[in-house]
Every structure is written in structure tokens, then in C-alpha cells.
Design a protein around this motif. Structure first.
Motif, mmCIF file in Angstrom:
data_model
loop_
_atom_site.group_PDB
_atom_site.id
_atom_site.type_symbol
_atom_site.label_atom_id
_atom_site.label_comp_id
_atom_site.label_asym_id
_atom_site.label_seq_id
_atom_site.Cartn_x
_atom_site.Cartn_y
_atom_site.Cartn_z
ATOM 1 N N VAL A 103 13.901 15.252 11.039
ATOM 2 C CA VAL A 103 12.525 15.625 11.174
ATOM 3 C C VAL A 103 11.402 14.543 11.095
ATOM 4 N N ALA A 104 12.316 13.062 10.968
ATOM 5 C CA ALA A 104 11.359 12.404 11.465
ATOM 6 C C ALA A 104 10.858 12.356 13.275
ATOM 7 N N ALA A 105 11.778 12.594 13.396
ATOM 8 C CA ALA A 105 11.210 12.559 14.907
ATOM 9 C C ALA A 105 9.981 13.221 15.359
ATOM 10 N N HIS A 106 9.941 14.991 14.137
ATOM 11 C CA HIS A 106 9.099 15.655 14.879
ATOM 12 C C HIS A 106 7.889 15.624 13.724
ATOM 13 N N THR A 107 7.807 14.613 12.860
ATOM 14 C CA THR A 107 6.173 14.279 11.989
ATOM 15 C C THR A 107 6.176 12.512 11.806
ATOM 16 N N ARG A 108 4.751 13.152 11.985
ATOM 17 C CA ARG A 108 4.526 11.267 11.293
ATOM 18 C C ARG A 108 3.137 11.444 10.405
ATOM 19 N N PRO A 109 3.502 10.677 9.214
ATOM 20 C CA PRO A 109 2.379 10.334 7.933
ATOM 21 C C PRO A 109 1.070 9.207 9.157
ATOM 22 N N LEU A 110 0.169 10.363 8.960
ATOM 23 C CA LEU A 110 -1.254 9.450 8.922
ATOM 24 C C LEU A 110 -1.937 7.975 8.620
ATOM 25 N N GLN B 216 0.980 -1.236 -0.016
ATOM 26 C CA GLN B 216 0.586 0.158 -0.225
ATOM 27 C C GLN B 216 1.252 0.891 0.010
ATOM 28 N N PRO B 217 0.246 2.316 -0.754
ATOM 29 C CA PRO B 217 0.742 3.654 -0.555
ATOM 30 C C PRO B 217 1.354 3.770 0.688
ATOM 31 N N LEU B 218 0.670 3.792 0.923
ATOM 32 C CA LEU B 218 1.053 4.499 2.939
ATOM 33 C C LEU B 218 2.033 3.557 3.466
ATOM 34 N N GLN B 219 1.749 2.503 3.408
ATOM 35 C CA GLN B 219 3.274 1.771 4.106
ATOM 36 C C GLN B 219 4.319 2.056 3.572
ATOM 37 N N LYS B 220 4.627 1.902 2.222
ATOM 38 C CA LYS B 220 5.786 2.297 1.589
ATOM 39 C C LYS B 220 6.611 3.655 1.827
ATOM 40 N N LEU B 221 5.422 4.063 1.839
ATOM 41 C CA LEU B 221 6.110 5.789 2.471
ATOM 42 C C LEU B 221 6.258 5.986 4.082
ATOM 43 N N LEU B 222 5.534 4.923 4.850
ATOM 44 C CA LEU B 222 6.016 4.795 6.345
ATOM 45 C C LEU B 222 7.715 4.170 6.509
ATOM 46 N N GLN B 223 7.675 3.263 5.251
ATOM 47 C CA GLN B 223 9.027 2.492 5.197
ATOM 48 C C GLN B 223 10.591 3.832 4.064
ATOM 49 N N ASN B 224 9.539 4.665 3.675
ATOM 50 C CA ASN B 224 10.666 5.597 3.532
ATOM 51 C C ASN B 224 10.833 7.163 4.038
ATOM 52 N N TRP B 225 10.018 6.974 4.989
ATOM 53 C CA TRP B 225 9.835 8.496 5.245
ATOM 54 C C TRP B 225 11.126 8.912 5.791
ATOM 55 N N ALA B 226 11.431 8.385 7.179
ATOM 56 C CA ALA B 226 12.753 8.630 7.901
ATOM 57 C C ALA B 226 14.255 9.218 6.305
ATOM 58 N N ASP B 227 14.560 7.913 6.178
ATOM 59 C CA ASP B 227 15.764 8.721 4.536
ATOM 60 C C ASP B 227 14.483 9.640 3.822
ATOM 61 N N VAL B 228 13.844 10.427 3.507
ATOM 62 C CA VAL B 228 13.544 10.750 2.939
ATOM 63 C C VAL B 228 13.403 11.761 3.673
ATOM 64 N N VAL B 229 12.997 12.357 4.559
ATOM 65 C CA VAL B 229 13.007 13.711 5.304
ATOM 66 C C VAL B 229 14.264 13.694 6.260
#
Length: 189
Positions: free
Chosen positions: A39-46, A22-35
Motif C-alpha cells: 500500500v505504501a508503494a501506491h500511496t503518499r501522505p501529503l 510535527q504530526p506529518l513527520q511522525k506519520l511519514l516515519q510510520n506510514w509503511a509500518d502501518v499500511v
């Protein structure tokens, strides 16, 4: 007919059924690498809704700062996602909620006040080859009559009403909706 190997069949099924993350699952896996980790410590994709990514932030200042850099972030994320994002929205809403999804209560038909019990016998009696509108209406009316036989009547409109509705609202759901609508109108003035 040629026989195919299991790998060939699974490959075709994967393409046809779109068995992918699912797009959100893929995004969650890559979130810290991208941002980045800070930033990842202060943000969370919902969630992703209609190609808009909703991100919770730890503060309004983080939401504002991330909004300024959302175009750059969107370009990076779209390189990693199967479907491109159209926009990203940042808000403090949802930050206090734990990242794991809460358990949702399973809703079963028996819990609804309008539930009448098993209707499997009436489903078996359906006629797939109804010739015209009059016979279709007659068949429907007969099924409704069988369904509503022995149901208590609504004290307000005298319509057959499932017992659960009478227990919950003391009237049928239509009369209850009218009462709620009148109550809402009266409370506004």
C-alpha cells in the motif's frame, strides 16, 4: 533561587515549547509500518490540515479502495500520532508531484508594488502614551501625510500612490481592483 541543571531546563523547555516532531513527520516515519509495503508503494501522505490527513494515490482505484478502509487505518494511525486524526481523504491529486517539497520563493516586502522603502524613522516616532482618540487620529493622519509626501498621484482618483503600483497597473491598487472587478463582471455576461 535554586540553580537547575541544563537537563532540567531543557526538559522544561521541551514541555513548554512542545518541541516534538510535527504530526506529518511522525506519520511519514510510520506510514509503511502501518499500511504495509504494498500500500505504501501506491500511496503518499501529503499533509495534515485541520486534523484531516490528505493522501495521494497512484490511481483512482487505489483512492477508492483506501477510502473503504480509512476507518481502520485511522485507528492505527491515531495510536502513533500525538493528535488524533478526524478523517483521511484519498485522491490522485499530488501523486505526480515529487515527494520532496519544492523550493518556495522567499517573498520580501521590497518586491511588493506598494513598498515605500524603510519606515524605521516613522516607527521610532510612535507615541506609546496617547491620551484619547482625537490625538491618536491626529498622530496617524500626520504619519500618513509624511508617508505620502512626494508620492505620485493616481491618474484616476488623485490619491498618493507608491511608484511600484503605478508602474505595474498605471493606477493605484484600489482603482486597479475596481477595474479588475468590472472586467470580471463584464466577462461573465
Amino acid at each position: 533561587m535554586a540553580l537547575k541543571s541544563v537537563n532540567d531546563i531543557l526538559g522544561v523547555l521541551e514541555q513548554q515549547a512542545q518541541w516534538r516532531e510535527q504530526p506529518l513527520q511522525k506519520l511519514l516515519q510510520n506510514w509503511a509500518d502501518v499500511v504495509g509495503s504494498k500500500v505504501a508503494a501506491h500511496t503518499r501522505p501529503l499533509s495534515i490540515q485541520r486534523q484531516v490527513l490528505w493522501v495521494a494515490t497512484s490511481s483512482a482505484a487505489w483512492a477508492q479502495n483506501m477510502t473503504f478502509s480509512r476507518q481502520t487505518l485511522m485507528v492505527k494511525l491515531n495510536q502513533k500520532l500525538p493528535e488524533p486524526l478526524l478523517d483521511i481523504r484519498f485522491s490522485t491529486a499530488g501523486w505526480a508531484v515529487p515527494p520532496e517539497l519544492p523550493k518556495q520563493k522567499l517573498v520580501v516586502p521590497q518586491d511588493h508594488p506598494s513598498y515605500l522603502g524603510s519606515l524605521s524613522s516613522s516607527r521610532r516616532q510612535m507615541h506609546p502614551h496617547i491620551q484619547n482618540v482625537d490625538t491618536a487620529f491626529g498622530s496617524w493622519a500626520q504619519k500618513i501625510q509624511v508617508r505620502s509626501h512626494n508620492l505620485p498621484l493616481c491618474p484616476q482618483c488623485q490619491c498618493p500612490t507608491p511608484p511600484g503600483e503605478l508602474q505595474r497597473w498605471h493606477v493605484c491598487s484600489i482603482c486597479a481592483a475596481k477595474q479588475f472587478a468590472n472586467t470580471d463582471k463584464n466577462s461573465l455576461f
